[in-house]
Design an enzyme around this catalytic site. Structure first.
Site, PDB file in Angstrom:
ATOM      1  N   VAL A 160       0.829  -1.200   0.000  1.00  0.00           N
ATOM      2  CA  VAL A 160       0.000   0.000   0.000  1.00  0.00           C
ATOM      3  C   VAL A 160       0.866   1.253   0.000  1.00  0.00           C
ATOM      4  O   VAL A 160       0.587   2.235  -0.699  1.00  0.00           O
ATOM      5  CB  VAL A 160      -0.964  -0.013   1.209  1.00  0.00           C
ATOM      6  CG1 VAL A 160      -1.685   1.317   1.329  1.00  0.00           C
ATOM      7  CG2 VAL A 160      -1.983  -1.137   1.060  1.00  0.00           C
ATOM      8  N   ALA A 161       1.949   1.223   0.799  1.00  0.00           N
ATOM      9  CA  ALA A 161       2.829   2.395   0.883  1.00  0.00           C
ATOM     10  C   ALA A 161       3.571   2.639  -0.425  1.00  0.00           C
ATOM     11  O   ALA A 161       3.892   3.790  -0.765  1.00  0.00           O
ATOM     12  CB  ALA A 161       3.834   2.212   2.017  1.00  0.00           C
ATOM     13  N   ILE A 171       2.551   2.421  -3.417  1.00  0.00           N
ATOM     14  CA  ILE A 171       1.724   3.002  -4.465  1.00  0.00           C
ATOM     15  C   ILE A 171       1.099   4.307  -3.965  1.00  0.00           C
ATOM     16  O   ILE A 171       0.396   4.306  -2.956  1.00  0.00           O
ATOM     17  CB  ILE A 171       0.601   2.033  -4.875  1.00  0.00           C
ATOM     18  CG1 ILE A 171       1.191   0.724  -5.381  1.00  0.00           C
ATOM     19  CG2 ILE A 171      -0.291   2.665  -5.935  1.00  0.00           C
ATOM     20  CD1 ILE A 171       2.115   0.875  -6.561  1.00  0.00           C
ATOM     21  N   GLU A 197      -1.651   6.020  -3.901  1.00  0.00           N
ATOM     22  CA  GLU A 197      -3.045   5.777  -4.293  1.00  0.00           C
ATOM     23  C   GLU A 197      -3.759   7.024  -4.774  1.00  0.00           C
ATOM     24  O   GLU A 197      -4.703   6.949  -5.562  1.00  0.00           O
ATOM     25  CB  GLU A 197      -3.822   5.160  -3.119  1.00  0.00           C
ATOM     26  CG  GLU A 197      -3.512   3.705  -2.839  1.00  0.00           C
ATOM     27  CD  GLU A 197      -2.292   3.537  -1.946  1.00  0.00           C
ATOM     28  OE1 GLU A 197      -1.930   2.397  -1.652  1.00  0.00           O
ATOM     29  OE2 GLU A 197      -1.687   4.566  -1.562  1.00  0.00           O
ATOM     30  N   ASP A 204      -5.554  27.487 -39.814  1.00  0.00           N
ATOM     31  CA  ASP A 204      -6.297  28.068 -40.924  1.00  0.00           C
ATOM     32  C   ASP A 204      -6.293  29.581 -40.793  1.00  0.00           C
ATOM     33  O   ASP A 204      -6.139  30.118 -39.693  1.00  0.00           O
ATOM     34  CB  ASP A 204      -7.753  27.584 -40.910  1.00  0.00           C
ATOM     35  CG  ASP A 204      -7.878  26.101 -41.201  1.00  0.00           C
ATOM     36  OD1 ASP A 204      -7.076  25.600 -41.995  1.00  0.00           O
ATOM     37  OD2 ASP A 204      -8.771  25.460 -40.627  1.00  0.00           O
ATOM     38  N   ASN A 233      -2.283   8.256   2.254  1.00  0.00           N
ATOM     39  CA  ASN A 233      -2.086   8.273   0.803  1.00  0.00           C
ATOM     40  C   ASN A 233      -3.312   8.734   0.029  1.00  0.00           C
ATOM     41  O   ASN A 233      -3.197   9.239  -1.088  1.00  0.00           O
ATOM     42  CB  ASN A 233      -1.695   6.876   0.310  1.00  0.00           C
ATOM     43  CG  ASN A 233      -0.259   6.533   0.633  1.00  0.00           C
ATOM     44  OD1 ASN A 233       0.404   7.250   1.381  1.00  0.00           O
ATOM     45  ND2 ASN A 233       0.233   5.435   0.096  1.00  0.00           N
TER      46      ASN A 233
END
Length: 865
Positions: free
Chosen positions: A250-251, A253, A255, A297, A697
């Site tokens: 978990v740490a 990533i 999140e 254009d 996170n």
């Protein structure tokens, strides 16, 4: 029209079986399900899913629900934003008429257009949209609006035997035609096939995918290593090992990164939409910030698309015309500034000719005047209205009896009117063509012989006007013509009246916007169908270049691909271009390493718009197909809006870099703290649990990260060169900062944990390190407003979102420590004053460290981009 037999029912069935239905096929249709599946293509999402599975396996249901909710929220937001993705094929299908009149079994019947087959004979009238490619068998004064294919607004005259194309519209006359190609075999179908090619990933998409894979590899390696380490520790239970592994996974990533990225791009898109730039694909925003060349254009983008007569030449005298656009206000004056009145016979006759030989109408809408018809004819209507001559009154007074259509071959138009019982012809067209058919000239109201010397004088004035970027029309008339009213009989022995020089005026903001592009290191190329002389004059007038280099469409066709690639860097203006030339220009510029933004409006522009790194569709004059192929749509068709969008793109990418660095440094701080805990205290004294990490996170970091994503543009953002597209989100400089911060803040966090005496009171120590990280999260939001400049220089108060995020997080932190049941859920205990001083001191130490680290990084790596 003659009677037609048409195909028999049996022949129709055979043709349908051989050629299929007259409809455009889509190889890979976009569905809600396919858009939803696309939200799960990110590596980061799958790592979160693995973390959720681990949470479920060890019975940590709260973490499981938390992670699952995060995944659902990210997917839902991405789905909502991207559901407006490409539906080009659907738009193409809508461009054809649902029913059409066709001869079958000797009768004229109405059938659905999808049931048309080759060799069908169809009947079409003014206003009909052509349902298939066909060859005209018999016609009456037919004009086709082919703007959806060519981008040219001027209707094209057609004759028997000419080809007409699916999706175009009959604006004048009627015809019967034999169907030659249907469905995907038609010209429209060929374009459909081209724009069905799969999209290339945007640079930002590639960078995010690369970053996600690297973070995923790190998460797996760290988790596997710790799991193996735990299995070799006889004192570590399997549940404890899995909990630590989950915490590290978990740490590893950030999140909050996918959600913050989605929110930042989404809110950035909304801000850009308020400024008339609708970005359809979120990840294309970064492409705007990296753009190195804008191919634009001219008509309606660099200019107002409101042709205005500025000069006249009659009675041997050059005249000025005041006013701009379609507002019928302004005077006609001589070069001394004296106003001319309608009592001058030649002037009145010239203006009357311009109004009668004309099919445009001036309408007053609620907020502005609009022209219904061709812009050049509209300019003549406005010119007449400025002298209080009314087109409708003249048409009622002088009934039109015949119109000889303008064609690109004839370059002139003639109408015959009943004037006091006789038939007078009124003519307008290209000066060299009209003059060639004139034998006399009106001077001071009198008709005299037009000598060769006088012709050359008029042509010289025409060239002079053209060099000033004016589009010049010649006006003439012939009194008392006899039938038959044909061009051969009428368009001879004309009396020349005068010249009208008109221009589509540049938008007021264009010159400044071009200057801003050049300051920002962005090249600007004008792409137009105008002749080279006019195009060069306009380019010079708007500040595109002092001496613009021009390359024409025919010249592009004559040179090789390699030669074009050599020339494109030096070319400022592409003149006499067709839509297919745009594609060659984009390909050549991209081969030279440029990041190309290309504008387009017609259907045939779609391949070039799609091929460009940033395709830009015109919201007002653009076709639906080109809009659907584009990454961005200009609601106001304004070049200044493109430049504003580029600035927004740069700001958004800068902010993505800020919050990415911010979030990853936070995540690896947590890994450092856990790693130090494992090394010195073992598996039983984990400094942070998975639920705390998830809060940090997702909730704790999310609001400050989003606030960084909404940071205002830094000073001088349009005074630097475009960002290289191969530059990584975490380049060497940012990696150095992330690594240094993670190590230092990890040490500080672990020291706070140790000072909390975890061997005696583990919950209190965890509460202290949790509070310390939350305080770091709040304080570092100010540090990360710039990755190079000091917090002193960038200020604290001009980003209200950071202040709001801190104002929200602070009471939440207190609630998680002092309010039940939240405190028990997280395992927190109330902190003493001493413990608060330790946590606050640790957070402040890291603030000073980051400021010092910026200076060190600037010395080692420079100030970066």
């Amino acid at each position: 029209m003659t009677d037609r037999e048409g195909l028999s029912s049996e022949e129709v069935e055979d043709q349908l079986e051989e050629y299929g239905a007259n409809e455009l096929e889509e190889e890979d249709p976009t569905t809600k399900w396919s858009v939803f599946k696309r939200q799960f293509s990110s590596v980061l999402i799958w790592i979160l899913a693995v973390a959720a599975v681990i949470s479920l396996a060890v019975g940590e249901m709260l973490e499981f629900y938390f992670i699952t909710a995060i995944i659902g929220l990210i997917a839902a937001m991405g789905f909502i934003q991207e559901w407006k993705a490409e539906k080009a094929m659907e738009e193409l299908q809508n461009m054809t008429n649902p029913t059409v009149e066709v001869y079958r079994d000797g009768e004229l019947v109405e059938v659905e257009s999808e049931n048309l087959v080759p060799d069908d004979i169809i009947k079409l009238e003014m206003g009909d949209k052509i349902p298939a490619d066909a060859e005209i068998i018999e016609s009456t004064d037919i004009k086709i609006d082919e703007a959806v294919l060519t981008g040219e607004s001027k209707p094209v005259s057609k004759e028997d035997g000419d080809e007409i194309y699916s999706g175009t519209t009959i604006v004048h006359g009627r015809c019967e035609a034999k169907v030659t190609k249907t469905g995907m075999d038609s010209k429209l179908g060929e374009i459909a096939g081209e724009i069905q090619e799969s999209d290339d990933d945007t640079p930002l998409q590639r960078k995010i995918d690369s970053l996600g894979k690297k973070l995923g590899v790190i998460a797996v390696l760290v988790s596997v290593f710790v799991f193996a380490l735990g299995m070799n520790d006889p004192n570590a239970g399997i549940e404890a090992i899995l909990i630590v592994t989950l915490a590290l996974a978990v740490a590893s990533i950030p999140e909050a990164l996918p959600l913050t990225l989605t929110l930042t791009l989404s809110l950035g898109m909304k801000d850009m939409a308020k400024n008339n730039a609708i970005v359809k694909k979120m990840l294309a925003v970064e492409g705007l910030g990296s753009t190195t060349v804008i191919c634009t254009d001219k008509t309606g983008t660099l200019t107002k698309n409101e042709m205005t007569v500025k000069k006249m030449y009659l009675d041997n005298e050059e005249l000025d015309v005041d006013g701009s656009g379609y507002i019928p206000e302004g005077d006609i004056t001589d070069l001394d500034g004296d106003k001319l009145e309608l009592d001058r016979t030649t002037l009145e006759k010239t203006l009357t000719t311009g109004l009668l030989c004309n099919n445009a109408e001036l309408r007053k809408e609620e907020t502005a005047y609009q022209i219904n018809g061709e812009p050049t004819e509209g300019a003549l209507v406005v010119l007449g209205e400025k002298t209080e001559l009314d087109k409708k009154d003249l048409e009622e007074q002088f009934e039109r009896k015949k119109e000889i259509l303008f064609t690109s071959e004839r370059k002139m138009m003639t109408t015959v009117h009943d004037v006091d019982g006789r038939n007078d012809a009124f003519v307008k067209g290209a000066p060299e063509v009209v003059l060639d058919k004139c034998s006399s000239i009106m001077i001071d109201g009198k008709k005299i012989e037009l000598t060769e010397e006088k012709k050359q004088e008029i042509l010289s004035k025409n060239e002079e006007f053209a060099k000033d970027a004016l589009r010049v029309l010649s006006l003439a008339y012939r009194k008392d013509v006899s039938e038959p009213f044909t061009d051969e009989n009428i368009e001879q022995d004309l009396t020349f009246l005068g010249l009208a020089g008109m221009i589509d005026p540049a938008r007021e903001e264009v010159e400044g916007a071009i200057d801003e592009c050049y300051t920002a290191g962005i090249g600007v190329k004008m792409v137009t169908g105008d002749n080279p002389v006019t195009a060069k004059a306009i380019a010079k007038d708007i500040g595109l270049a002092d001496d613009p280099k021009v390359l024409t469409g025919p010249e592009i066709e004559e040179i090789s691909k390699e030669e074009l690639e050599e020339q494109v860097p030096e070319v400022d203006v592409y003149a006499r271009t067709q839509p297919e030339h745009k594609l060659h220009i984009v390909e050549a510029l991209k081969s030279d390493g440029e990041i190309v933004a290309m504008t387009g409006d017609g259907v045939n522009d779609a391949p070039a718009v799609k091929k460009a790194d940033v395709g830009i569709g015109m919201g007002q004059k653009g076709t639906d197909v080109t809009k659907e192929s584009a990454d961005m749509i200009l609601q106001d068709d304004n070049f200044g809006t493109i430049v504003s969008a580029v600035k927004d793109g740069r700001r958004i990418y800068d902010n993505i870099e800020k919050f990415t660095t911010y979030l990853i440094s936070r995540s690896y701080t947590e890994i450092s703290i856990i790693a130090l805990g494992l090394i010195f205290l073992g598996f039983e004294y984990l400094p942070l649990i998975a639920l705390q990490i998830l809060f940090l996170n997702v909730i704790g970091q999310e609001m400050p990260a989003i606030a960084l994503g909404l940071d205002p543009a830094t000073e001088g953002i349009m005074e630097r060169d475009p960002r290289p597209t191969d530059q990584k989100l975490l380049d060497s400089r940012n990696l150095f900062m992330v690594g240094s911060m993670a190590v230092f803040m990890g040490i500080v966090g672990f020291l706070v944990f140790l000072l909390g005496n975890p061997l005696e009171n583990l919950d209190s120590a965890r509460t202290m390190v949790f509070a310390s990280i939350v305080l770091m999260i709040m304080a570092h939001a100010f540090n990360f407003r710039s990755l190079t400049d000091s917090i002193v220089n960038i200020g604290l108060s001009d980003n209200k979102w950071i202040l709001l995020s801190i104002g929200t997080i602070a009471p939440v932190l207190l609630a998680l420590i002092y309010w039940e049941p939240a405190a028990s859920l997280f395992g927190h205990t109330p902190l003493s004053l001493r413990e608060w001083m330790i946590t606050l001191g640790g957070a402040l130490a890291t603030v000073g460290f980051i400021e010092a680290l910026k200076k060190i990084a600037n010395k080692i790596y420079g100030r970066g981009y």
